[in-house]
Every structure is written in C-alpha cells, then in structure tokens.
Design a protein around this motif. Structure first.
Motif, PDB file in Angstrom:
ATOM      1  N   LEU A   1       0.028   3.286  10.042  1.00 30.11           N
ATOM      2  CA  LEU A   1      -1.017   2.278  10.082  1.00 30.11           C
ATOM      3  C   LEU A   1      -1.906   2.560  11.281  1.00 30.11           C
ATOM      4  O   LEU A   1      -1.419   2.631  12.415  1.00 30.11           O
ATOM      5  CB  LEU A   1      -0.405   0.873  10.174  1.00 30.11           C
ATOM      6  CG  LEU A   1      -1.375  -0.296  10.205  1.00 30.11           C
ATOM      7  CD1 LEU A   1      -2.172  -0.367   8.899  1.00 30.11           C
ATOM      8  CD2 LEU A   1      -0.621  -1.611  10.431  1.00 30.11           C
TER       9      LEU A   1
ATOM     10  N   ILE B   1       0.872  -1.172   0.000  1.00 24.92           N
ATOM     11  CA  ILE B   1       0.000   0.000   0.000  1.00 24.92           C
ATOM     12  C   ILE B   1       0.908   1.221   0.000  1.00 24.92           C
ATOM     13  O   ILE B   1       1.701   1.418   0.922  1.00 24.92           O
ATOM     14  CB  ILE B   1      -0.930   0.027   1.221  1.00 24.92           C
ATOM     15  CG1 ILE B   1      -1.821  -1.221   1.239  1.00 24.92           C
ATOM     16  CG2 ILE B   1      -1.797   1.286   1.222  1.00 24.92           C
ATOM     17  CD1 ILE B   1      -2.708  -1.325   2.469  1.00 24.92           C
TER      18      ILE B   1
ATOM     19  N   VAL C   1       3.352  -0.929   4.197  1.00 23.01           N
ATOM     20  CA  VAL C   1       2.624   0.339   4.088  1.00 23.01           C
ATOM     21  C   VAL C   1       3.643   1.469   4.042  1.00 23.01           C
ATOM     22  O   VAL C   1       4.460   1.616   4.950  1.00 23.01           O
ATOM     23  CB  VAL C   1       1.660   0.544   5.283  1.00 23.01           C
ATOM     24  CG1 VAL C   1       0.932   1.873   5.159  1.00 23.01           C
ATOM     25  CG2 VAL C   1       0.667  -0.613   5.364  1.00 23.01           C
TER      26      VAL C   1
END
Length: 211
Positions: free
Chosen positions: A171, A154, A166
């Motif tokens: 997060l 991501i 990520v």
C-alpha cells in the motif's frame, strides 16, 4: 411518408396509436428543431396525459426523461426517485455478462474490457473485473470487490472482516521514495497520530499502546 409542409422550427409530424377514443395511447413524433431541417424523434406514452418519454436528437444523442440530451445516453428522473436509476439484470440463474455493465475501449492490441457486475464471481458482492485477454469476453478475476458488508478487497475476492484488504502488493500513501515495497507493506510519506506527526514510530506485534 407522413408529410407536414410547414418547415418552421418547432413543427412536427406524428404517428399516433389511438383506440376508439380521441386520446392517443402512444405516439412517435418527428420534430423539426431548426428551420435548416435538423430534427428530433420523440416517443410518447399515455399516463393521465400524453407525455414524452424518450428522444433521439439530431446529433444521435438519446434522452430518457429529458428533451435535451448532451451525451450519447442521458437518463434523467425525478429527484430522489428510483426512476432516475439504470438497472442491468439477468433473468437467468447462471452467470452471464448480461448481468453486468460491459465497458469496452477502442479495440486494439493493448485494450482490455471491463465488467461492472453484481455477484458475477463472488456471491453478495459488487465487482470490477478486467477481461482475461485483450478485447476479451471472459471476466473471472475481479480487481476490486465490495462485499455486502461494505468491506473492500483489492487483489482479493475475500476481504474478510477487514474494511480494506490489499493483496498481491503493498500500500503506497502519498508519493514516498521507493514506491511499492511489496506484499504486506505500507510506504507512506508521513504518519500522524491524532493530528500529531510522528517522527519515530514502530509497528510491533506486541505493542502495548504506549509511546
């Protein structure tokens, strides 16, 4: 025009494609579904018998493998068979938006298009990519990537060996106070260790595994 004077529901008129036998290889039928004149258009092909393959109903919905489509496009196949799938593919060796599924919202000054694609920007990966401009046709920066190994990125096109990578932000898990704390951070409502809620926890680069 091909006319059937019978106006009862269920009657039909057909255009059949037949060789030198009495068996139609294919046909197109107009089917009166209601006595008030509403009708469907059905397409048939031959495979041991003449079978309906596709239907456009009186509402304009298209059904493949079903005679009662409830969506603008409904595809129904045999359970467990690849026949129930939809394949989007480009035969070209170069990149093409035709090698993915392009989703467009109602065109406005604020809507971006999205591309669901295989190996469009990243070799061996599935991608979810927004257009670079409002109602644009260029998709160059994937928002989400799933590699052939099942790793998810991501904000990055290369999650490496991590199952989830990520980048570009933190997060957030649950609804903790403060929300995103920035790149490389985790902000969670609570942290558990084997079903035990931790009230004191430390992330240490050289943690020895003991509390």
């Amino acid at each position: 025009a091909i006319v059937n004077p019978n106006s009862a529901a269920g009657t039909q008129v057909s255009l059949a494609f037949t060789p030198n036998t009495n068996i139609p290889l294919a046909k197109i039928s107009g089917i009166r579904t209601y006595a008030d004149g509403r009708s469907d258009l059905a397409f048939y092909t031959w495979n041991s018998s003449t079978q309906e393959r596709m239907r456009i109903d009186s509402s304009g919905n298209v059904g493949i493998g079903t005679t009662t489509p409830s969506n603008q496009l409904a595809v129904v196949g045999t359970s467990g068979s690849a026949l129930s799938s939809i394949r989007v593919n480009s035969s070209a060796s170069t990149q093409s938006v035709r090698s993915g599924l392009w989703l467009s919202g109602n065109q406005s000054t604020s809507h971006y298009n999205w591309l669901l694609a295989s190996q469009y920007n990243v070799s061996g990966a599935f991608e979810i990519t927004p257009s670079t401009a409002v109602d644009g046709s260029t998709f160059s920066t994937p928002a989400v990537v799933v590699t052939s190994s099942g790793n998810v990125g991501i904000g990055t096109t290369d999650p490496g060996t991590a199952k989830l990578s990520v980048q570009g932000g933190g997060l957030v898990v649950g609804a903790p106070t403060g929300g995103d704390k920035g790149t490389g951070t985790i902000n969670a409502t609570a942290v558990y260790d084997d079903n035990v809620l931790l009230t004191d926890y430390v992330f240490d680069k050289y943690f020895d595994g003991e509390v």
